[in-house]
Write a protein that holds these residues in place. Structure first.
Motif, PDB file in Angstrom:
ATOM      1  N   LEU A 268       0.730  -1.353   0.351  1.00  0.00           N
ATOM      2  CA  LEU A 268       0.350   0.314  -0.063  1.00  0.00           C
ATOM      3  C   LEU A 268       0.918   1.554  -0.135  1.00  0.00           C
ATOM      4  N   PRO A 269       2.315   1.054   0.726  1.00  0.00           N
ATOM      5  CA  PRO A 269       2.702   2.471   1.180  1.00  0.00           C
ATOM      6  C   PRO A 269       3.375   2.644  -0.917  1.00  0.00           C
ATOM      7  N   LEU A 270       4.073   1.514  -0.975  1.00  0.00           N
ATOM      8  CA  LEU A 270       4.459   1.560  -2.744  1.00  0.00           C
ATOM      9  C   LEU A 270       3.526   2.536  -3.742  1.00  0.00           C
ATOM     10  N   LYS A 271       2.218   1.520  -3.191  1.00  0.00           N
ATOM     11  CA  LYS A 271       0.729   2.042  -4.940  1.00  0.00           C
ATOM     12  C   LYS A 271       0.404   3.561  -4.624  1.00  0.00           C
ATOM     13  N   VAL A 272       0.460   4.287  -3.261  1.00  0.00           N
ATOM     14  CA  VAL A 272      -0.076   5.552  -2.924  1.00  0.00           C
ATOM     15  C   VAL A 272       0.818   6.575  -2.763  1.00  0.00           C
ATOM     16  N   ALA A 273       2.509   5.679  -2.729  1.00  0.00           N
ATOM     17  CA  ALA A 273       3.991   6.795  -3.555  1.00  0.00           C
ATOM     18  C   ALA A 273       3.731   6.919  -5.214  1.00  0.00           C
ATOM     19  N   LEU A 274       3.236   5.916  -5.376  1.00  0.00           N
ATOM     20  CA  LEU A 274       3.536   5.987  -7.441  1.00  0.00           C
ATOM     21  C   LEU A 274       2.344   6.851  -7.498  1.00  0.00           C
ATOM     22  N   SER A 327      -5.419   3.555  -6.084  1.00  0.00           N
ATOM     23  CA  SER A 327      -4.306   3.319  -5.483  1.00  0.00           C
ATOM     24  C   SER A 327      -3.909   2.555  -3.431  1.00  0.00           C
ATOM     25  N   GLY A 328      -5.547   3.331  -2.951  1.00  0.00           N
ATOM     26  CA  GLY A 328      -6.190   2.242  -2.159  1.00  0.00           C
ATOM     27  C   GLY A 328      -6.059   4.149  -0.670  1.00  0.00           C
ATOM     28  N   ALA A 329      -5.091   5.161  -1.321  1.00  0.00           N
ATOM     29  CA  ALA A 329      -4.859   6.617  -0.606  1.00  0.00           C
ATOM     30  C   ALA A 329      -6.616   6.817   0.109  1.00  0.00           C
ATOM     31  N   PRO A 330      -6.053   7.173   1.119  1.00  0.00           N
ATOM     32  CA  PRO A 330      -7.507   7.557   2.221  1.00  0.00           C
ATOM     33  C   PRO A 330      -7.661   8.563   1.832  1.00  0.00           C
ATOM     34  N   GLY A 331      -8.333   8.966   0.939  1.00  0.00           N
ATOM     35  CA  GLY A 331      -9.539  10.053   0.323  1.00  0.00           C
ATOM     36  C   GLY A 331     -10.581   9.747  -0.063  1.00  0.00           C
ATOM     37  N   GLY A 332     -11.480  10.460  -0.223  1.00  0.00           N
ATOM     38  CA  GLY A 332     -12.856  10.156  -0.722  1.00  0.00           C
ATOM     39  C   GLY A 332     -13.284  10.808  -2.470  1.00  0.00           C
ATOM     40  N   LEU A 333     -14.314  10.494  -2.846  1.00  0.00           N
ATOM     41  CA  LEU A 333     -15.013  11.294  -4.636  1.00  0.00           C
ATOM     42  C   LEU A 333     -15.399  12.003  -4.257  1.00  0.00           C
ATOM     43  N   PHE A 334     -16.429  12.109  -2.936  1.00  0.00           N
ATOM     44  CA  PHE A 334     -17.199  13.623  -2.981  1.00  0.00           C
ATOM     45  C   PHE A 334     -17.091  14.961  -3.872  1.00  0.00           C
ATOM     46  N   ALA A 335     -15.077  15.590  -3.199  1.00  0.00           N
ATOM     47  CA  ALA A 335     -15.033  16.290  -3.451  1.00  0.00           C
ATOM     48  C   ALA A 335     -14.623  16.086  -5.323  1.00  0.00           C
ATOM     49  N   PRO A 336     -13.587  15.400  -5.722  1.00  0.00           N
ATOM     50  CA  PRO A 336     -13.608  15.305  -7.449  1.00  0.00           C
ATOM     51  C   PRO A 336     -15.063  14.864  -8.230  1.00  0.00           C
ATOM     52  N   SER A 337     -16.261  14.553  -7.436  1.00  0.00           N
ATOM     53  CA  SER A 337     -17.389  14.903  -8.412  1.00  0.00           C
ATOM     54  C   SER A 337     -17.681  15.887  -9.029  1.00  0.00           C
ATOM     55  N   LEU A 338     -17.568  16.417  -7.248  1.00  0.00           N
ATOM     56  CA  LEU A 338     -18.392  17.739  -7.502  1.00  0.00           C
ATOM     57  C   LEU A 338     -17.277  18.891  -8.746  1.00  0.00           C
ATOM     58  N   ILE A 339     -16.076  18.297  -8.705  1.00  0.00           N
ATOM     59  CA  ILE A 339     -15.288  19.326  -9.648  1.00  0.00           C
ATOM     60  C   ILE A 339     -15.740  18.805 -10.766  1.00  0.00           C
ATOM     61  N   LEU A 340     -15.520  17.517 -11.307  1.00  0.00           N
ATOM     62  CA  LEU A 340     -15.978  16.989 -12.453  1.00  0.00           C
ATOM     63  C   LEU A 340     -17.370  17.535 -12.732  1.00  0.00           C
ATOM     64  N   GLY A 341     -18.662  17.722 -12.002  1.00  0.00           N
ATOM     65  CA  GLY A 341     -19.696  17.823 -12.398  1.00  0.00           C
ATOM     66  C   GLY A 341     -19.987  19.888 -12.325  1.00  0.00           C
ATOM     67  N   SER A 342     -18.592  20.551 -11.474  1.00  0.00           N
ATOM     68  CA  SER A 342     -19.244  21.799 -12.148  1.00  0.00           C
ATOM     69  C   SER A 342     -18.275  22.072 -13.715  1.00  0.00           C
ATOM     70  N   CYS A 343     -17.610  21.184 -14.057  1.00  0.00           N
ATOM     71  CA  CYS A 343     -17.148  21.818 -15.441  1.00  0.00           C
ATOM     72  C   CYS A 343     -17.931  20.973 -16.456  1.00  0.00           C
ATOM     73  N   LEU A 344     -18.089  20.182 -16.363  1.00  0.00           N
ATOM     74  CA  LEU A 344     -19.575  19.417 -17.291  1.00  0.00           C
ATOM     75  C   LEU A 344     -20.735  20.678 -16.963  1.00  0.00           C
ATOM     76  N   GLY A 345     -21.025  20.662 -16.537  1.00  0.00           N
ATOM     77  CA  GLY A 345     -21.901  22.086 -16.254  1.00  0.00           C
ATOM     78  C   GLY A 345     -21.725  22.839 -16.995  1.00  0.00           C
ATOM     79  N   HIS A 346     -20.649  23.086 -16.659  1.00  0.00           N
ATOM     80  CA  HIS A 346     -19.897  24.740 -17.489  1.00  0.00           C
ATOM     81  C   HIS A 346     -19.915  24.210 -18.632  1.00  0.00           C
ATOM     82  N   LEU A 347     -19.639  23.092 -19.497  1.00  0.00           N
ATOM     83  CA  LEU A 347     -19.561  23.117 -21.363  1.00  0.00           C
ATOM     84  C   LEU A 347     -21.035  23.642 -21.715  1.00  0.00           C
ATOM     85  N   VAL A 348     -21.770  22.984 -21.275  1.00  0.00           N
ATOM     86  CA  VAL A 348     -23.074  22.645 -21.793  1.00  0.00           C
ATOM     87  C   VAL A 348     -24.027  24.479 -20.922  1.00  0.00           C
TER      88      VAL A 348
END
Length: 874
Positions: A268-274, A327-348
């Motif tokens: 796991l440390p090598l995965k997150v480091a990668l 990689s199994g890094a301790p972090g969530g998908l909520f914030a990335p989902s919001l950024i992706l959604g805002s970019c997509l909404g901006h384009l539309v």
């Protein structure tokens, strides 16, 4: 007041009550908010330090190095201190609330908080909202261990902690409550709803007061007024469809990324480091404003960015999140989902403004946030409430609802089911809905609680053999099968009627069994099962799928399921075992005619087993394959679990020394596995094993098993020859591993496996014995005045044809009412060192596969017992 009385009063005071639950929820809300603020401030400070260093030092050097070092540090903390803290944490919380044994504690909360702070501050593209959910739930779980609470009360507090964590992260108390109801607990009971509301409200308020706001969009967007008109509805529908399709693609990418990292077979440390290294390299190539994720998100939402910036941001964020999360890094998908959604909404929104010129880019960006969030997490109501609470703009509600609902429907059509459930399934955990006491009998099916291992009798078995099966078993009845199809059932009362019918002992069982027995389909609920048991006054029912017998269910199974539910145990399938993983192996020249597999587990008996294996291998010109199985939890992947092989390698070296002495080619391997039997079967298939020799304790206490969990599976499924060895006089073997075996007993009854046993004897007796004697016996009924000795004569002739055999061979008929008891008495009176049993489908050991005669003999004698079974043709 005495101490016992005081203790009793304290326990009574701490018992779950509504007032105590409210107080506990309030404390949980405060603690969850403080942890969320700490995570925000800490990750923000580290992020600012990282951005500053990217200006002081060359960005192409600073960003990848910081990502590499911080990623390794975060992965090391998680792997060494709390493996449960990897990933977003929401699947772990969901599994815990479904009563899957997964640890949530203060240590998990602390490690998650610190590691998530390091990961987010290092620039790895993940969010802090998912971690705050696990942190809040872990804090609540740790607090619940301080007081004697019921399982239901503990689940309610964990759910309240998770909701408080989400509410504190987003400053959205209602969203915390809705998320609990919609995704985590799916419970609308009064106490659950009340504690969730209190904890989420307090968490959101305290976080806002301490400056822990997530996006602060209500301040950023006050100058922008959301606009919505009827002609824009098709554009919002298109935005919803795009968000659903791309959200489903994103979820597929998450699954692919996890599988890709698993194939790398690194820690796991090598995965997150990668992940940190690759993320740093990509970010340093992109424009400078991509180094601050929060600033980028608000830059997109306000509509100040260009179309090209929004498109690049969407592609970069999409790829970076997949690289980071897999990689199994301790972090969530909520914030990335919001950024992706805002970019997509901006384009539309830009597209709509070119066609109609009437749209508001912030409206499309915010609606896109809710839509993409809904598509990824499959929680449309939570998505709507989160964005609304962050903006408090009522004009946004209708377009937000259109986009979120359409995105959810499209995403669920393309990739059905929750992403969190799929992540758990990849770890072998399948969740089922927790049912109430009132509905457990109507919700659980016979297949959920039945015993899968069933002792059966064959329809062609004789009456005499059926009597032997009953005499060596505690069962009062057996299902009767033919080609795995249930054709009848035979009970003790059926056997008691046979003397009145003057039936001979060779009468087939099909003539005395009860045809068309009462059965239950595997899909029938427990209520139907109970009805049939009461209606026909029976104690057990065969469970069938079509005509195939797949299990048996008793009243005790139903009572056990109800008791388990009352104790907070969810009736869920056991986590599925993943394929085993070879962590160590050695290879010799492949010059043998075949291969003999020896699984080694017990150092005290390994030498004797290896000596037997060497004797057989030398006689047949086989190579020896030694395997050591290291078991790990089914909640962790074998190819990702760190293990220490030093002790196992020492054990394998014993085999290497013996093989060198005998000049036999030897291969060794160490496998990490969830299930030992499955790992052995995989080895048999991969290495093309011709014969397996393994230890056997001679008996088992496992319900529904004859020989034991591992041995039963090998006997039923291994396609090669099988030799099981129960070593007697274990204390003598420990003192003297080269103990001699001079007196050998072989009960005979004909059949292919009896002949296989005879073939093994010459190599074993000449190697393990000094001037050995072989005694062949056949058990006859006392009523048989002239026993038929043909089988014994054929066995003697077969032995005498072996040139290297110089042992004394004696054939003796033995009279006894019971086959197993006859063998046991003969061993005790004559004093044999080894008993060799052939597991056949006829005669002596008719029940070797589905009965108890070998187990009865092995348990009844102190001698070494060897059970052999020839290869199965499939």
């Amino acid at each position: 007041m005495s101490l016992p009385v005081l203790t009793q009063r304290l326990r009574h005071w701490w018992q779950p009550r509504k007032g105590l639950a409210i107080a506990e929820a309030s404390i949980i809300g405060i603690v969850a908010a403080l942890s969320a603020v700490f995570l925000k401030v800490g990750s923000g400070w580290l992020g600012a330090w990282r951005v500053h260093n990217s200006h002081v030092y060359p960005a192409w050097l600073a960003l990848p190095v910081i990502g590499l070092i911080f990623g390794y540090l975060a992965g090391w903390l998680v792997q060494r201190l709390a493996p449960e803290a990897s990933g977003s944490g929401i699947p772990q919380v969901k599994a815990t609330l479904a009563n899957v044994p997964m640890k949530l504690s203060w240590r998990v909360a602390s490690v998650k908080l610190l590691s998530a702070m390091i990961v987010i501050g290092s620039g790895i593209t993940l969010g802090r909202q998912g971690p705050t959910v696990q942190v809040g739930a872990s804090l609540a779980a740790g607090m619940s261990r301080l007081v004697p609470t019921s399982p239901d009360h503990r689940r309610q507090m964990i759910a309240a902690g998770a909701g408080a964590g989400l509410a504190a992260a987003f400053n959205a108390p209602l969203a915390g409550v809705i998320f609990i109801i919609e995704e985590l607990l799916q419970d609308l009971s009064g106490l659950t709803l009340g504690t969730a509301i209190i904890a989420s409200f307090i968490g959101g308020v305290v976080s806002r007061l301490l400056g822990g706001g997530s996006l602060q969009l209500n301040l950023e967007l006050m100058q922008f007024s959301s606009q919505f008109s009827l002609p824009e509805i098709p554009f919002f529908l298109v935005l919803g469809i795009l968000a659903g399709l791309l959200g489903a693609l994103f979820n597929h990418g998450i699954v692919f990324s996890i599988k890709f990292y698993r194939r790398l077979h690194i820690s796991l440390p090598l995965k997150v480091a990668l992940a940190g290294l690759v993320s740093g390299i990509i970010v340093c190539i992109l424009p400078e404003y991509f180094r601050n994720n929060t600033g980028l998100r608000e830059y997109i939402i306000t509509g100040e960015s260009s179309t090209s910036v929004a498109a690049i941001a969407f592609i970069a964020q999409f790829i970076l999140t997949l690289i980071a999360f897999g990689s199994g890094a301790p972090g969530g998908l909520f914030a990335p989902s919001l950024i992706l959604g805002s970019c997509l909404g901006h384009l539309v929104g830009v597209w709509e403004s070119h066609l109609l010129g009437a749209g508001s880019l912030p409206t499309y960006a915010l609606a896109g946030m809710g839509g993409f969030f809904s598509a990824v997490s499959k929680v449309p109501i939570t998505a709507i409430v989160i964005v609304f609470e962050m903006t408090t703009d009522f004009n946004l509600v209708l377009p937000l609802m259109i986009v979120a609902v359409v995105a959810y429907l499209v995403a669920d059509k393309v990739m059905p089911g929750s992403l969190y459930d799929k992540l758990l399934q990849m770890k072998g955990i399948t969740l089922t809905k927790v049912v109430s006491d009132e509905s457990i009998l109507t919700t659980l099916t016979a297949e959920d609680v039945m015993q899968q291992q069933v002792e059966t009798l064959d329809a062609d078995m004789t009456l005499e053999e059926a009597k032997q099966a009953f005499s060596s078993s505690h069962h009062r009845g057996f299902p009767v099968v033919e080609d795995s199809k249930l054709v009848g059932i035979v009970t003790q009362s059926d056997l008691m009627k046979t003397p009145h019918r003057n039936l001979p002992n060779y009468t087939p069982l099909r003539e005395i069994m009860t045809h068309a027995p009462i059965t239950v389909a595997h899909t029938h609920n427990l209520s139907n099962v109970l009805y049939l048991l009461d209606r026909y006054q029976i104690s057990r029912l065969p469970v069938i799928d079509g005509r195939k017998l797949i299990g048996i269910i008793t009243r005790a199974d139903i009572i056990r399921a109800e008791a388990g539910h009352l104790n907070g145990e969810n009736v869920t399938p056991a986590p599925q075992a993943e394929p085993s993983y070879v962590v160590y192996q050695t290879r010799s020249p492949s010059i043998g005619r075949g291969r003999l597999l020896v699984p080694i587990a017990n150092p005290e008996t390994a030498a004797t087993l290896l000596q037997m294996a060497a004797a057989i291998a030398r006689d047949r010109h086989y190579e020896i394959e030694c395997v050591q199985i290291m078991l790990v939890s089914r909640h962790s992947s074998p190819d990702e679990t760190e293990v220490r092989t030093a002790k196992s390698r020492r054990l394998l070296r014993q085999a290497e020394v013996l093989a060198k002495k005998w000049q036999i080619p030897l291969h060794t391997q160490i496998r990490v596995a969830h299930d030992a039997a499955q790992a052995i079967l995989e080895t048999i298939s991969e290495r093309h094993i011709d014969l397996i020799l393994m230890g056997w304790k001679g008996n088992t206490s496992t319900p529904g098993r004859i020989f034991g969990n591992i041995v039963d599976t090998i006997i039923h499924q291994a396609t090669c020859d099988v030799v099981l060895v129960k070593l007697g006089n274990s204390q003598d073997l420990i003192v003297n591993p080269t103990l001699q075996f001079n007196r050998w007993l072989v009960p005979m009854a004909g059949g292919p496996n009896a002949r296989f046993a005879i073939k093994l004897l010459p190599a074993l007796v000449t190697t393990l014995g000094n001037d050995p004697e072989i005694h062949l016996i056949q058990v006859f009924k006392p009523s048989e005045l002239k026993p038929d000795m043909k089988i014994l004569e054929q066995a003697i002739n077969q032995l005498m044809r072996r040139r290297q055999l110089s042992s004394t061979v004696v054939a003796t008929p033995v009279q006894a009412d019971s086959v197993s008891q006859g063998v046991i008495n003969f061993v005790k009176t004559q004093g044999f060192d080894v008993v060799v049993l052939g597991a056949t489908r006829e005669g002596l050991l008719q029940q070797a596969i589905q009965g108890n005669i070998p187990e009865a003999i092995a348990s009844g004698v102190e001698s070494t017992v060897i059970l052999v079974r020839g290869a199965i043709n499939k």
